[in-house]
Design a protein around this motif. Structure first.
Motif, mmCIF file in Angstrom:
data_model
loop_
_atom_site.group_PDB
_atom_site.id
_atom_site.type_symbol
_atom_site.label_atom_id
_atom_site.label_comp_id
_atom_site.label_asym_id
_atom_site.label_seq_id
_atom_site.Cartn_x
_atom_site.Cartn_y
_atom_site.Cartn_z
ATOM 1 N N GLN A 31 -85.485 -17.302 -36.186
ATOM 2 C CA GLN A 31 -85.714 -17.958 -34.906
ATOM 3 C C GLN A 31 -84.551 -18.872 -34.557
ATOM 4 O OE1 GLN A 31 -89.356 -19.972 -35.726
ATOM 5 N NE2 GLN A 31 -88.362 -21.812 -36.424
ATOM 6 N N ASP A 32 -84.537 -19.328 -33.298
ATOM 7 C CA ASP A 32 -83.467 -20.199 -32.829
ATOM 8 C C ASP A 32 -83.720 -21.660 -33.187
ATOM 9 O OD1 ASP A 32 -82.226 -17.995 -31.722
ATOM 10 O OD2 ASP A 32 -83.249 -18.239 -29.803
ATOM 11 N N GLU A 33 -84.947 -22.140 -33.017
ATOM 12 C CA GLU A 33 -85.259 -23.527 -33.336
ATOM 13 C C GLU A 33 -85.350 -23.698 -34.841
ATOM 14 O OE1 GLU A 33 -87.853 -21.959 -31.294
ATOM 15 O OE2 GLU A 33 -86.623 -22.285 -29.544
ATOM 16 N N PRO A 34 -85.001 -24.879 -35.345
ATOM 17 C CA PRO A 34 -85.073 -25.081 -36.797
ATOM 18 C C PRO A 34 -86.507 -25.223 -37.287
ATOM 19 C CG PRO A 34 -84.359 -27.088 -35.710
ATOM 20 C CD PRO A 34 -84.417 -26.028 -34.656
ATOM 21 N N GLY A 52 -93.234 -25.165 -37.686
ATOM 22 C CA GLY A 52 -92.358 -24.893 -36.556
ATOM 23 C C GLY A 52 -91.867 -23.461 -36.487
ATOM 24 N N ASN A 54 -92.092 -19.814 -35.192
ATOM 25 C CA ASN A 54 -92.781 -19.207 -34.054
ATOM 26 C C ASN A 54 -92.739 -17.685 -34.076
ATOM 27 O OD1 ASN A 54 -90.134 -18.823 -33.378
ATOM 28 N ND2 ASN A 54 -90.124 -20.234 -31.657
ATOM 29 N N SER A 102 -82.363 -21.926 -39.793
ATOM 30 C CA SER A 102 -81.887 -23.283 -39.613
ATOM 31 C C SER A 102 -83.052 -24.211 -39.921
ATOM 32 C CB SER A 102 -81.378 -23.505 -38.182
ATOM 33 O OG SER A 102 -82.405 -23.300 -37.257
ATOM 34 N N LYS A 104 -84.503 -28.323 -40.424
ATOM 35 C CA LYS A 104 -84.325 -29.723 -40.072
ATOM 36 C C LYS A 104 -85.182 -30.556 -41.008
ATOM 37 C CE LYS A 104 -84.595 -32.879 -36.164
ATOM 38 N NZ LYS A 104 -84.965 -33.028 -34.772
#
Length: 108
Positions: A31-34, A52, A54, A102, A104
């Protein structure tokens, strides 16, 4: 005379098959978001929570199983979160980065 030559002499009509090229074993959707990796204490015991993601729930469950076996710890998948027993934030983040995610870090 090596083994291939000996086999050619024994079986002259045999045509050897080409070995299959193995592709990387990362069938989990990236995915793009961490992914958020945080630390909590519940009933006085440390846990690491990953949330997180998705993508598909089955992919996240598969990722949870891989993490638990890699770290040799217990954990569960509940409410779209992976809960790992113990404080393994650094090791989990390095494993996820190797897979291409990615990550976080939140808290502490």
């Amino acid at each position: 005379m090596d083994l291939k030559d000996q086999l050619k002499n024994l079986f002259p009509d045999h045509v050897p098959e080409e070995p299959e090229v193995s592709k990387p074993k990362n069938d989990i959707w990236l995915q793009d978001e961490p992914i958020i990796c945080k630390y909590e204490k519940r009933k006085g015991k440390p846990i690491t929570i990953l949330e997180g993601y998705n993508g598909a729930v089955s992919d996240f469950k598969k990722l949870a199983k891989e993490l638990k076996t890699t770290l040799s710890v217990g954990g569960t998948f509940k409410d779209d979160k992976i809960i790992i027993q113990g404080d393994y934030r650094d090791r989990i983040m390095s494993v996820l980065k190797e897979k291409g995610f990615s990550v976080k870090r939140v808290g502490g």
